[in-house]
Motif scaffolding. Structure first.
Motif, PDB file in Angstrom:
ATOM      1  N   ILE A 179       5.306  34.423  16.446  1.00 48.79           N
ATOM      2  CA  ILE A 179       4.456  33.514  16.574  1.00 48.79           C
ATOM      3  C   ILE A 179       3.312  33.608  17.837  1.00 48.79           C
ATOM      4  CG2 ILE A 179       4.743  30.958  17.655  1.00 48.79           C
ATOM      5  CD1 ILE A 179       7.494  30.969  16.664  1.00 48.79           C
ATOM      6  N   LYS A 180       2.164  33.088  17.701  1.00 42.87           N
ATOM      7  CA  LYS A 180       0.951  33.067  18.366  1.00 42.87           C
ATOM      8  C   LYS A 180       0.552  31.819  18.621  1.00 42.87           C
ATOM      9  CE  LYS A 180      -0.377  37.783  17.365  1.00 42.87           C
ATOM     10  NZ  LYS A 180      -1.616  38.614  16.717  1.00 42.87           N
ATOM     11  N   LEU A 181       0.498  31.395  20.343  1.00 44.48           N
ATOM     12  CA  LEU A 181      -0.382  30.069  20.291  1.00 44.48           C
ATOM     13  C   LEU A 181      -1.532  30.351  21.295  1.00 44.48           C
ATOM     14  CD1 LEU A 181       2.927  27.786  21.164  1.00 44.48           C
ATOM     15  CD2 LEU A 181       0.929  27.424  19.231  1.00 44.48           C
ATOM     16  N   THR A 182      -2.615  29.566  21.063  1.00 44.36           N
ATOM     17  CA  THR A 182      -3.601  29.560  21.956  1.00 44.36           C
ATOM     18  C   THR A 182      -3.944  28.279  22.641  1.00 44.36           C
ATOM     19  OG1 THR A 182      -4.593  31.728  21.155  1.00 44.36           O
ATOM     20  CG2 THR A 182      -6.035  30.106  22.493  1.00 44.36           C
ATOM     21  N   VAL A 183      -3.730  27.935  23.807  1.00 42.64           N
ATOM     22  CA  VAL A 183      -4.496  26.783  24.479  1.00 42.64           C
ATOM     23  C   VAL A 183      -5.979  27.039  25.092  1.00 42.64           C
ATOM     24  CG1 VAL A 183      -4.064  25.078  26.113  1.00 42.64           C
ATOM     25  CG2 VAL A 183      -2.180  26.230  24.964  1.00 42.64           C
ATOM     26  N   THR A 184      -6.963  26.194  24.501  1.00 43.95           N
ATOM     27  CA  THR A 184      -8.339  26.432  25.130  1.00 43.95           C
ATOM     28  C   THR A 184      -8.350  25.418  26.285  1.00 43.95           C
ATOM     29  OG1 THR A 184      -8.952  26.830  22.790  1.00 43.95           O
ATOM     30  CG2 THR A 184     -10.508  26.142  24.394  1.00 43.95           C
ATOM     31  N   LEU A 185      -8.769  26.022  27.371  1.00 43.61           N
ATOM     32  CA  LEU A 185      -9.153  25.335  28.394  1.00 43.61           C
ATOM     33  C   LEU A 185     -10.627  24.785  28.676  1.00 43.61           C
ATOM     34  CD1 LEU A 185      -7.268  27.906  30.946  1.00 43.61           C
ATOM     35  CD2 LEU A 185      -6.116  25.616  30.077  1.00 43.61           C
TER      36      LEU A 185
END
Length: 246
Positions: free
Chosen positions: A89-95
Motif C-alpha cells: 500500500i502506498k499513500l500520498t498526501v499533497t500539502l
C-alpha cells in the motif's frame, strides 16, 4: 523547549518529500463504482446485522477502487495497492507549498497471517516506523476517539489474512454490539463538537475552508514561498471578521 522545536523541525524534514510516490490514480468506471458500493455495503451489513464470522474477498482492482473513493472524498489523498504475495500500500498526501516539499508519502506491506494483522516495511517519508508500536498507537488512538474500544476490537476481529491468486481474503469475527458502539461514538463526536463551537459551526468552517482553497489556487505550482504566508493570511482574515484568530 528548544529541543522539542529541533525535534519537530527534523521530523518535518524527514517526513515531507518533494516527489509523490502516488502521482495519479485511474478513474473508476460505472462497473467499478457498483463493485465499490457493493463491497462497502457488504462490510457494513455484516458488521452491523450479523453475529457470526464472515469472509471478505477483495481483488487488487477492488482495493484500488476504494482509493478512488477516498480520493473523491479527499482530493489531496491518492493511494495505490499492489497485490502479489503481500498487499503493498502506498499513500500520498499533497500539502500546500512548503519550503520542505509538497508531499507526505506513506508505505506499508500487509502480510498473510494466521493470527491478526501483520505489517512490514512501514515508512512515513524517510522515517521507518516500528510495526508493533504503530499498530498499538493506531488501536489506542481509535479507542480514545471512539470511547468504545473500537480500535482494539476492530483489530482483534481480524482473524486471518490470506493472499492467493491476486485475491485478498480476510476472515473477520463479529464485533460485539457494533451498531451501538458506532452510535455512541457519533454522539461522543457531537459532544466534542459542542465543546469547541468554532469547529461545530458549519458556516464558519466552510468560510475558512473556501478561503484556504482560494489561497491555494492563486499560488503558482512549484512556488517555494514560505508556508507562513498562508498562516498570516488566515490570521488576517480572522482579525477582519473580528474572530478569535488563535
Amino acid at each position: 523547549m528548544l529541543f522539542l522545536i529541533a525535534v519537530g523541525v527534523c521530523g518535518s524534514i524527514l517526513i515531507v518529500d518533494r516527489e509523490a510516490s502516488v502521482s495519479s490514480i485511474a478513474a473508476a468506471s460505472v462497473d467499478d463504482a457498483k463493485a465499490i458500493h457493493k463491497i462497502v455495503k457488504s462490510l457494513r451489513d455484516n458488521l452491523i446485522q450479523n453475529e457470526v464470522p464472515f469472509v471478505l474477498n477483495l481483488t487488487e482492482s477492488e482495493i484500488n477502487g476504494q482509493f478512488v473513493l477516498l480520493n473523491r472524498a479527499i482530493s489531496r489523498v491518492k493511494g495505490n495497492a499492489l497485490l502479489n504475495q503481500k498487499l503493498e500500500i502506498k499513500l500520498t498526501v499533497t500539502l500546500p507549498n512548503t519550503p520542505l516539499g509538497r508531499f507526505i508519502n506513506f508505505h506499508c506491506d500487509l502480510l498473510p497471517s494466521a493470527n491478526g494483522v501483520v505489517l512490514s516495511n512501514l515508512w512515513v517519508g524517510s522515517i521507518p516506523l516500528p510495526e508493533a508500536v504503530t499498530l498499538w498507537v493506531a488501536k489506542k488512538a481509535i479507542d480514545m476517539i471512539s470511547g468504545q474500544e473500537l480500535g482494539t476490537l476492530a483489530f482483534e476481529a481480524i482473524d486471518t489474512i490470506e493472499i492467493n491468486n491476486k485475491q485478498l481474503t480476510v476472515n473477520i469475527s463479529p464485533i460485539p454490539n457494533f451498531k451501538a458502539r458506532i452510535d455512541a461514538t457519533k454522539e461522543r463526536l457531537k459532544s466534542t463538537r459542542d465543546i469547541f463551537p468554532q469547529f461545530g459551526d458549519p458556516a464558519l468552517v466552510r468560510y475558512y475552508y473556501q478561503y484556504i482553497m482560494r489561497f491555494d489556487q492563486v499560488t503558482p505550482a512549484g512556488n517555494n514561498e514560505s508556508f507562513t504566508r498562508a498562516i498570516q493570511a488566515m490570521f488576517s482574515v480572522a482579525n477582519q471578521r473580528k474572530s478569535d484568530a488563535i
